[in-house]
Design an enzyme around this catalytic site. Structure first.
Site, mmCIF file in Angstrom:
data_model
loop_
_atom_site.group_PDB
_atom_site.id
_atom_site.type_symbol
_atom_site.label_atom_id
_atom_site.label_comp_id
_atom_site.label_asym_id
_atom_site.label_seq_id
_atom_site.Cartn_x
_atom_site.Cartn_y
_atom_site.Cartn_z
ATOM 1 N N TYR A 151 0.844 -1.216 0.000
ATOM 2 C CA TYR A 151 0.000 0.000 0.000
ATOM 3 C C TYR A 151 0.873 1.256 0.000
ATOM 4 O O TYR A 151 0.723 2.128 -0.862
ATOM 5 C CB TYR A 151 -0.935 0.012 1.220
ATOM 6 C CG TYR A 151 -1.488 1.391 1.530
ATOM 7 C CD1 TYR A 151 -2.422 1.993 0.689
ATOM 8 C CD2 TYR A 151 -1.059 2.108 2.654
ATOM 9 C CE1 TYR A 151 -2.913 3.266 0.964
ATOM 10 C CE2 TYR A 151 -1.547 3.378 2.935
ATOM 11 C CZ TYR A 151 -2.475 3.961 2.084
ATOM 12 O OH TYR A 151 -2.952 5.217 2.353
ATOM 13 N N LYS A 155 1.417 4.269 -2.856
ATOM 14 C CA LYS A 155 1.150 5.694 -2.615
ATOM 15 C C LYS A 155 2.415 6.529 -2.894
ATOM 16 O O LYS A 155 2.338 7.627 -3.433
ATOM 17 C CB LYS A 155 0.681 5.921 -1.176
ATOM 18 C CG LYS A 155 -0.669 5.338 -0.845
ATOM 19 C CD LYS A 155 -1.835 5.979 -1.587
ATOM 20 C CE LYS A 155 -2.127 7.382 -1.133
ATOM 21 N NZ LYS A 155 -3.351 7.919 -1.812
HETATM 22 P P1 NAD Z 1 -11.458 4.486 1.713
HETATM 23 O O1 NAD Z 1 -10.930 3.128 1.415
HETATM 24 O O2 NAD Z 1 -12.425 4.675 2.846
HETATM 25 O O3 NAD Z 1 -12.167 5.089 0.419
HETATM 26 C C1 NAD Z 1 -11.603 4.985 -0.855
HETATM 27 C C2 NAD Z 1 -12.647 5.422 -1.871
HETATM 28 O O4 NAD Z 1 -12.061 5.351 -3.164
HETATM 29 C C3 NAD Z 1 -13.902 4.532 -1.901
HETATM 30 O O5 NAD Z 1 -15.065 5.304 -2.029
HETATM 31 C C4 NAD Z 1 -13.691 3.677 -3.153
HETATM 32 O O6 NAD Z 1 -14.912 3.250 -3.765
HETATM 33 C C5 NAD Z 1 -12.931 4.659 -4.051
HETATM 34 N N1 NAD Z 1 -12.106 3.962 -5.057
HETATM 35 C C6 NAD Z 1 -11.244 2.928 -4.853
HETATM 36 N N2 NAD Z 1 -10.689 2.558 -6.022
HETATM 37 C C7 NAD Z 1 -11.190 3.400 -6.971
HETATM 38 C C8 NAD Z 1 -10.985 3.534 -8.372
HETATM 39 N N3 NAD Z 1 -10.158 2.713 -9.031
HETATM 40 N N4 NAD Z 1 -11.649 4.500 -9.035
HETATM 41 C C9 NAD Z 1 -12.511 5.349 -8.376
HETATM 42 N N5 NAD Z 1 -12.758 5.244 -7.069
HETATM 43 C C10 NAD Z 1 -12.105 4.292 -6.371
HETATM 44 O O7 NAD Z 1 -10.179 5.404 1.900
HETATM 45 P P2 NAD Z 1 -9.924 6.622 2.915
HETATM 46 O O8 NAD Z 1 -9.473 6.063 4.216
HETATM 47 O O9 NAD Z 1 -11.060 7.545 2.846
HETATM 48 O O10 NAD Z 1 -8.650 7.281 2.224
HETATM 49 C C11 NAD Z 1 -8.805 8.246 1.196
HETATM 50 C C12 NAD Z 1 -7.450 8.704 0.726
HETATM 51 O O11 NAD Z 1 -6.727 9.264 1.816
HETATM 52 C C13 NAD Z 1 -6.573 7.577 0.184
HETATM 53 O O12 NAD Z 1 -5.883 8.067 -0.920
HETATM 54 C C14 NAD Z 1 -5.619 7.255 1.335
HETATM 55 O O13 NAD Z 1 -4.413 6.780 0.825
HETATM 56 C C15 NAD Z 1 -5.468 8.616 1.966
HETATM 57 N N6 NAD Z 1 -5.194 8.637 3.415
HETATM 58 C C16 NAD Z 1 -5.974 7.947 4.278
HETATM 59 C C17 NAD Z 1 -5.734 8.049 5.663
HETATM 60 C C18 NAD Z 1 -6.588 7.324 6.664
HETATM 61 O O14 NAD Z 1 -6.289 7.381 7.870
HETATM 62 N N7 NAD Z 1 -7.668 6.656 6.276
HETATM 63 C C19 NAD Z 1 -4.691 8.868 6.122
HETATM 64 C C20 NAD Z 1 -3.892 9.547 5.184
HETATM 65 C C21 NAD Z 1 -4.164 9.442 3.841
HETATM 66 O O1 DAU Z 2 -1.094 6.798 8.486
HETATM 67 C C1 DAU Z 2 -2.056 6.938 7.493
HETATM 68 C C2 DAU Z 2 -2.639 5.590 7.141
HETATM 69 O O2 DAU Z 2 -3.468 5.191 8.231
HETATM 70 C C3 DAU Z 2 -3.428 5.625 5.832
HETATM 71 O O3 DAU Z 2 -2.540 5.901 4.783
HETATM 72 C C4 DAU Z 2 -4.134 4.288 5.594
HETATM 73 O O4 DAU Z 2 -4.955 4.382 4.441
HETATM 74 C C5 DAU Z 2 -4.996 3.975 6.795
HETATM 75 O O5 DAU Z 2 -5.643 2.723 6.627
HETATM 76 C C6 DAU Z 2 -4.159 3.970 8.069
HETATM 77 O O6 DAU Z 2 -3.208 2.877 8.066
HETATM 78 P P1 DAU Z 2 -2.894 1.992 9.393
HETATM 79 O O7 DAU Z 2 -2.362 0.702 8.950
HETATM 80 O O8 DAU Z 2 -2.127 2.792 10.370
HETATM 81 O O9 DAU Z 2 -4.417 1.850 9.960
HETATM 82 P P2 DAU Z 2 -5.228 0.601 10.543
HETATM 83 O O10 DAU Z 2 -6.508 1.156 11.091
HETATM 84 O O11 DAU Z 2 -5.312 -0.532 9.594
HETATM 85 O O12 DAU Z 2 -4.312 0.151 11.767
HETATM 86 C C7 DAU Z 2 -3.973 1.067 12.804
HETATM 87 C C8 DAU Z 2 -3.067 0.329 13.778
HETATM 88 O O13 DAU Z 2 -3.856 -0.675 14.453
HETATM 89 C C9 DAU Z 2 -1.923 -0.424 13.127
HETATM 90 O O14 DAU Z 2 -0.775 -0.347 13.956
HETATM 91 C C10 DAU Z 2 -2.409 -1.870 13.041
HETATM 92 C C11 DAU Z 2 -3.313 -1.984 14.250
HETATM 93 N N1 DAU Z 2 -4.464 -2.918 14.105
HETATM 94 C C12 DAU Z 2 -5.274 -2.765 13.038
HETATM 95 C C13 DAU Z 2 -6.354 -3.604 12.855
HETATM 96 C C14 DAU Z 2 -7.256 -3.455 11.658
HETATM 97 C C15 DAU Z 2 -4.709 -3.879 15.074
HETATM 98 O O15 DAU Z 2 -3.968 -4.003 16.079
HETATM 99 N N2 DAU Z 2 -5.772 -4.727 14.898
HETATM 100 C C16 DAU Z 2 -6.605 -4.637 13.816
HETATM 101 O O16 DAU Z 2 -7.552 -5.454 13.703
#
Ligand code: NAD
Ligand code: DAU
Length: 337
Positions: A151, A155
């Protein structure tokens, strides 16, 4: 102003659509989303009459060009991505397809239709991780790219491509790299919503390893306000880190959720660690603070209470998700862990 928001049916994209609709009632907002397992039109229901929605894959060049031709956006904000680290470890390919090739297609469309700004929503994970015993170290925009998971590698590849399109073709780009978000509409495969859903069902809470990995949590609305500032006032070609000095161990988060829900700590189950698990993320947000005046507004203690409340008040939103094919995912990921 005409803004195209990709991935707007996902967690952060959905929150950003709500934020923009409320803050800029005169803007034209178009959402482009493939509606993968992570996309959910229910998230957009409260604002559906204020936006246009286009179901498409960002990697589908013909479909993307057609949408640009039709809506002629001024600004493109790209949230669309495969976002879950654990899924990338199981099946990296779709991550490369969407996160890298999809970004390329979007930027080609931006060149062809001469948009004013392309904003790439990136992540702090492109910097790799920091040691647990060096609380003095933070990610700055100068920290070298050094990825751990498929992942984060996808990115990082996209970020490099965005910078290459700026340097080579003069595309007006900005990039933001944010830490972990939490808040409403967060898909329940991620730590915080997963633990809330499991605790409410009195199911085991699967903590990876010893639960000592650290994440830097930011309430999702604060991420939205930062992107709003960057697309309007940010300098073209620049990268901005976004985070609010809210570092917590995973076990702290899990215990906090149990406390807020009045559930016992005996639900905590330590399971096999994630492969290549990043130890610690911590953002230095000095640049965005100094240049754009951004500061997070929500303290973690308030944000987590609001988030737990939202999941209690919006059970139909997430219960529908975890009753479907998500069951198979859960069994595959956690069944024999
Ligand atoms: P998410 O998985 O909740 O949502 C992703 C969205 O993108 C969904 O609506 C999905 O249908 C759409 N999507 C996926 N593939 C696609 C494609 N090929 N074409 C069009 N749409 C598509 O993700 P999120 O957690 O909301 O993250 C959004 C963005 O922010 C991502 O780029 C992620 O890398 C970045 N980001 C997330 C976090 C976090 O904590 N969740 C933190 C920093 C950055
Ligand atoms: O830092 C930004 C990133 O944060 C984004 O780029 C990603 O899209 C987003 O998914 C998130 O990534 P993480 O891997 O940090 O998030 P996640 O919620 O999957 O996990 C958070 C922490 O919790 C990580 O250390 C793994 C742990 N974890 C996660 C899950 C799903 C557990 O211990 N148990 C679990 O079941």
């Amino acid at each position: 102003m005409n803004i195209l928001i990709t991935g707007g049916a996902g967690f952060i994209g959905g929150n950003f659509v709500h934020y923009m609709v409320n803050k800029y009632p005169d803007y034209v907002i178009v959402v482009l989303d493939k509606l993968t397992y992570a996309g959910n039109l229910e998230t957009l229901k409260p604002v559906m009459d204020r936006i246009s929605f286009e179901k498409a894959d960002i990697a589908d060049r013909a479909a993307v060009y057609k949408i640009f031709e039709k809506h002629k956006p001024d600004i493109v904000v790209n949230f669309a991505a495969e976002s879950h680290v654990d899924r990338s470890i199981e099946n990296p390919e779709i991550f490369l397809q969407t996160n890298i090739l999809g970004t390329q297609v979007l930027m080609d469309a931006c060149r062809k239709y001469e948009i004013k700004r392309y904003h790439q929503v990136s992540t702090d994970e492109v910097y790799g991780d920091l040691p647990l015993d060096r609380p003095d170290m933070f990610f700055t925009e100068e920290t070298p790219i050094h990825t751990s998971s498929p992942y984060s590698a996808s990115k990082a590849a996209a970020d490099l491509l965005v910078q290459a399109y700026h340097r080579t073709y003069g595309l007006p780009v900005t990039i933001s790299r944010c830490s972990n978000n939490y808040g409403p509409y967060h898909f329940p495969e991620k730590l915080i919503p997963l633990m809330i859903a499991n605790a409410l069902a009195d199911k085991p809470l699967p903590v990876y390893g010893e639960g000592l990995n650290v994440r830097d949590w930011l309430y999702v609305e604060d991420h939205c306000s930062a992107i709003d500032l960057i697309i309007h006032n940010g300098t073209v070609g620049e990268v901005y880190n976004i985070g609010g000095h809210n570092e917590k161990t995973n076990i702290y988060i899990v215990k906090k959720i149990l406390e807020l829900l009045g559930k016992p700590e005996s639900l905590i189950t330590y399971v096999t660690d994630r492969k290549g698990h990043d130890l610690r993320y911590a953002i230095d947000p000095t640049k965005i603070h100094n240049e754009l005046g951004w500061l997070p507004q929500t303290k973690f203690d308030d944000g987590i209470v609001k988030t737990v409340r939202w999941y209690l008040d919006n059970k139909p939103w997430w219960e529908k998700i975890i009753s479907g094919e998500y069951q198979d995912y859960y069994e595959k990921m956690y069944g024999n862990r």
